[in-house]
Design a protein around this motif. Structure first.
Motif, short mmCIF file in Angstrom:
data_model
loop_
_atom_site.label_atom_id
_atom_site.label_comp_id
_atom_site.label_asym_id
_atom_site.label_seq_id
_atom_site.Cartn_x
_atom_site.Cartn_y
_atom_site.Cartn_z
N ASN A 51 -11.36 70.04 52.48
CA ASN A 51 -11.92 68.77 52.94
C ASN A 51 -11.50 67.68 51.97
OD1 ASN A 51 -13.75 68.56 50.77
ND2 ASN A 51 -15.33 69.64 51.88
N ALA A 52 -12.05 66.51 52.10
CA ALA A 52 -11.63 65.37 51.29
C ALA A 52 -11.92 65.57 49.81
CB ALA A 52 -12.33 64.11 51.78
N ILE A 53 -12.92 66.39 49.47
CA ILE A 53 -13.29 66.57 48.07
C ILE A 53 -12.52 67.69 47.41
CG2 ILE A 53 -15.18 67.23 46.52
CD1 ILE A 53 -17.04 65.73 48.41
N ARG A 54 -12.39 68.81 48.11
CA ARG A 54 -11.78 69.95 47.44
C ARG A 54 -10.32 70.12 47.85
NH1 ARG A 54 -16.30 72.86 50.34
NH2 ARG A 54 -15.32 72.94 52.35
N ASP A 55 -9.58 70.53 46.88
CA ASP A 55 -8.16 70.79 47.08
C ASP A 55 -8.00 72.31 47.14
OD1 ASP A 55 -5.40 70.74 47.12
OD2 ASP A 55 -5.22 70.49 44.96
N VAL A 56 -7.92 72.83 48.35
CA VAL A 56 -7.75 74.28 48.51
C VAL A 56 -6.30 74.60 48.17
CG1 VAL A 56 -7.87 76.20 50.11
CG2 VAL A 56 -9.58 74.39 50.20
N LYS A 57 -6.12 75.41 47.15
CA LYS A 57 -4.81 75.61 46.57
C LYS A 57 -3.87 76.46 47.43
CE LYS A 57 -6.55 75.12 41.92
NZ LYS A 57 -6.73 75.72 40.62
N THR A 58 -4.39 77.49 48.04
CA THR A 58 -3.54 78.39 48.81
C THR A 58 -4.24 78.77 50.11
OG1 THR A 58 -4.47 80.42 47.90
CG2 THR A 58 -2.65 79.40 46.67
N ALA A 59 -3.50 79.39 51.00
CA ALA A 59 -4.09 79.87 52.25
C ALA A 59 -5.19 80.89 51.95
CB ALA A 59 -3.02 80.48 53.14
N ARG A 60 -5.02 81.65 50.90
CA ARG A 60 -6.03 82.64 50.52
C ARG A 60 -7.31 81.98 50.03
NH1 ARG A 60 -5.26 87.53 46.24
NH2 ARG A 60 -7.46 87.92 46.11
N SER A 61 -7.22 80.73 49.57
CA SER A 61 -8.40 80.01 49.12
C SER A 61 -9.32 79.70 50.28
CB SER A 61 -7.99 78.71 48.43
OG SER A 61 -7.28 78.96 47.25
N ARG A 62 -8.78 79.62 51.48
CA ARG A 62 -9.60 79.41 52.67
C ARG A 62 -10.22 80.76 53.01
NH1 ARG A 62 -4.82 76.78 53.23
NH2 ARG A 62 -4.96 74.53 53.50
N ARG A 63 -11.54 80.88 52.79
CA ARG A 63 -12.14 82.19 52.93
C ARG A 63 -13.62 82.08 53.29
NH1 ARG A 63 -11.68 80.23 48.00
NH2 ARG A 63 -13.12 80.73 46.34
N THR A 64 -14.14 83.17 53.83
CA THR A 64 -15.57 83.27 54.11
C THR A 64 -16.14 84.32 53.17
OG1 THR A 64 -15.28 82.63 56.42
CG2 THR A 64 -17.29 83.81 55.87
#
Length: 93
Positions: A51-64
């Motif tokens: 989102n606007a605040i966090r910088d998700v570094k990799t696809a693996r960072s997107r997680r549940t």
């Protein structure tokens, strides 16, 4: 020996944040960018997404992530406090 400190009695308004930080190991930017849309209390999960605040570094960072009972209880109490204070503000106007 594991020592557990019950911060709820201190009335810490950020108890939910401290609890999910300890339980999930999520990065500071991930935690600070969370919204209630990222939390599913019924399923006991927390979804980390960009989102606007966090910088998700990799696809693996997107997680549940799964939350334990203490984390769900802390977040439920936090949500209840937010709802209470929001209604209090609305009623004051």
């Amino acid at each position: 020996i594991l020592v557990t400190l019950d911060l709820d009695y201190l009335g810490d308004p950020l108890l939910g944040l401290w609890t999910i930080a300890a339980v999930t190991g999520a990065r500071e930017s991930e935690l600070l960018g969370l919204t209630w849309d990222d939390v599913n209390l019924d399923a006991g999960t927390l979804t980390i997404r960009p989102n606007a605040i966090r910088d998700v570094k990799t696809a693996r960072s997107r997680r549940t992530l799964g939350l334990d009972g203490d984390a769900v209880a802390a977040l439920t109490a936090h949500q209840d406090r937010q709802t209470f204070h929001s209604k209090k503000l609305i009623d004051a106007n």
